[in-house]
Design an enzyme around this catalytic site. Structure first.
Site, PDB file in Angstrom:
ATOM      1  N   LYS A  91     -17.653 -32.362  -3.864  1.00  0.00           N
ATOM      2  CA  LYS A  91     -16.473 -31.912  -4.731  1.00  0.00           C
ATOM      3  C   LYS A  91     -15.072 -31.986  -3.467  1.00  0.00           C
ATOM      4  O   LYS A  91     -14.110 -32.300  -3.678  1.00  0.00           O
ATOM      5  CB  LYS A  91     -16.449 -30.962  -5.237  1.00  0.00           C
ATOM      6  N   LYS A 103     -22.749 -22.259  -1.661  1.00  0.00           N
ATOM      7  CA  LYS A 103     -23.271 -21.689  -2.862  1.00  0.00           C
ATOM      8  C   LYS A 103     -24.137 -20.576  -2.798  1.00  0.00           C
ATOM      9  O   LYS A 103     -24.875 -20.695  -1.961  1.00  0.00           O
ATOM     10  CB  LYS A 103     -23.897 -22.896  -3.935  1.00  0.00           C
ATOM     11  N   THR A 186      -9.124 -24.844 -13.490  1.00  0.00           N
ATOM     12  CA  THR A 186      -9.842 -25.892 -13.858  1.00  0.00           C
ATOM     13  C   THR A 186      -9.624 -26.481 -15.065  1.00  0.00           C
ATOM     14  O   THR A 186      -9.670 -27.764 -15.207  1.00  0.00           O
ATOM     15  CB  THR A 186     -11.459 -25.191 -14.017  1.00  0.00           C
TER      16      THR A 186
END
Ligand code: NAD
Length: 412
Positions: A91, A103, A186
């Site tokens: 991404k 993450k 988002t």
């Protein structure tokens, strides 16, 4: 069915083969550069003790510091973090952001903890993780964490290091150096990338029929944007209820109704809708904005939409993706469609490092431009390789950028 990690790995190999990425680089990216698991002991309010499993995965820092994603959910495990970190690398690289994928999080149910227990757990995560700072690895929010969690994590980090360091943690409140518009980034981005896709294929927005699964942070903001642009949002489904209206839903009124009633049920002039009915309803645009893996091959066979906008991460299985592309459906892939918050985090870091804070207008316009540009680059790449899949275009672009950085560093 393949799990998320297997599917992401398969996608990477497919893109690498088409993009002729060096096998050494693919081997390097096949597993994270660093992955740690640790345990957090926590004193509960009643005096008892519990231990929580926690993880942090830094996929690759070839392009820059690893970033994002602190998930607190009961079933979180290391494999899930590995898959999500790989996707974050893609991404970032597909969006030309100088960062790698990070993450992590804690296997815990925030709903089962008191506010004080939750705060102590967030703070302990940072103490036990000992993040190495803004130039190395920057945690941000994800499922189960929010602005407040990230404020506690930043404060803990600054207490440990004895330095103010707003760029060390993302998604914090604006008063601590966070970026305004974090909640909407988002959802608005989902609409903006859809708009770019629609423009490219000559699809008219006015009156387009839209169905959305998920009415949370991403789905509700996206629904408002579709509605505002003149589309008809005809169906919305949440975990416990769903509504359908042939003439379109008034999204602001629906939000007020849910606020008051606690669910979408009984919103005037609507009928209930299940997930299966929503996926197969007569719409032009389908927006999965809730869960992974919901558009399976079986579901895809019934999809009538002309455009699928992936607001959730990996909502479409690769078999379903192939089937839909063969049928001529335009798929706006997750790594581009839901990248609004990663662009925002990039701006948040830049501001934190420079102590120069920008207004909402600048941030919104920058986000839109960056998202649209990444979408255009992915479609150009897909065209160059004669692919129908913009997803593969985005992954090839991302892998090429990472490869260039890896080679420039002399790693391969
Ligand atoms: P959220 O928790 O705010 O909302 C989730 C929504 O999904 C809720 O409306 C919930 O009722 C619905 N839902 C859950 N289970 C469902 C089911 N079985 N059937 C129908 N609806 C169901 O989450 P969010 O932040 O809106 O994120 C949604 C998706 O987007 C997730 O896949 C997330 O990983 C992804 N995503 C979010 C962000 C972000 O910035 N929040 C960024 C990138 C990707």
């Amino acid at each position: 069915m393949e799990d998320f990690l297997e599917q992401s790995a398969r996608l990477m190999h497919q893109a690498a083969e088409i993009g002729k990425i060096s096998p050494d680089v693919v081997e390097l990216l096949a597993a994270p550069g660093r992955a740690i698991s640790f345990r957090i002991p926590l004193k509960m309010d009643d005096g008892s003790s519990r231990v929580f499993d926690a993880h942090r995965v830094c996929h690759t820092d070839a392009l820059g510091p690893t970033r994002d994603g602190t998930r607190i959910s009961p079933d979180l495990n290391l494999d899930e973090c590995k898959a999500l970190a790989l996707v974050m690398s893609i991404k970032h690289a597909a969006g030309r952001i100088p960062a790698g994928g990070g993450k992590g999080g804690i296997a815990a149910d925030p709903g089962q903890l008191s506010k004080h227990e939750f705060e102590r757990l967030c703070r302990a995560y940072i103490r036990y993780l000992r993040p190495s700072g803004p130039d190395c690895d920057v945690p941000g929010a994800d499922v189960g964490t929010d602005m407040q969690s990230m404020a506690w994590m930043l404060d803990e980090y600054e207490q440990i290091t004895g330095r103010h360091s707003p760029a060390a943690v993302n998604d914090k409140p604006p008063i601590l150096g966070g970026t305004p518009g974090g909640y909407e980034a988002t959802g608005l981005g989902v609409f903006e990338v859809f708009q770019a896709a629609a423009e490219q294929i000559g699809f008219k927005l006015e009156g387009a029929r839209v169905a959305i699964q998920g009415f949370g942070q991403v789905g509700s903001v996206a629904a408002q944007a579709f509605h505002k642009a003149g589309c008809k949002v005809i169906a919305i489904r949440e975990i416990d209820s769903g509504v359908y209206a042939e003439e379109g839903l008034d999204i602001d009124e629906l939000l007020k109704h849910r606020e008051k009633e606690g669910s979408l049920q009984n919103f005037p002039d609507t009928r209930p809708v299940t997930n299966q009915e929503l996926f197969s309803c007569d719409c032009d645009v389908l927006v999965p904005a809730a869960l992974q893996g919901v558009i399976t091959k079986g579901v895809a066979e019934k999809v009538k939409a002309r455009i699928l906008v992936e607001a959730a991460n990996a909502p479409t299985t690769l078999e379903a993706d192939e089937l839909l592309l063969d049928r001529g459906v335009t798929i706006v892939p997750d790594v581009l469609a839901n990248a609004g918050s990663v662009h925002l985090c990039q701006m948040e870091r830049t501001q934190g490092l420079s102590d120069d804070y920008w207004g909402a207008e600048t941030i919104n316009e920058q986000r839109r431009q960056r998202l649209v540009h990444s979408y255009q680059q992915a479609t150009e790449c897909a065209e160059r390789h004669q692919l129908k899949s913009v997803r593969l275009g985005a992954w090839i672009n991302a892998l090429k950028r990472i490869e260039e950085a890896v080679i420039a560093r002399g790693w391969c």
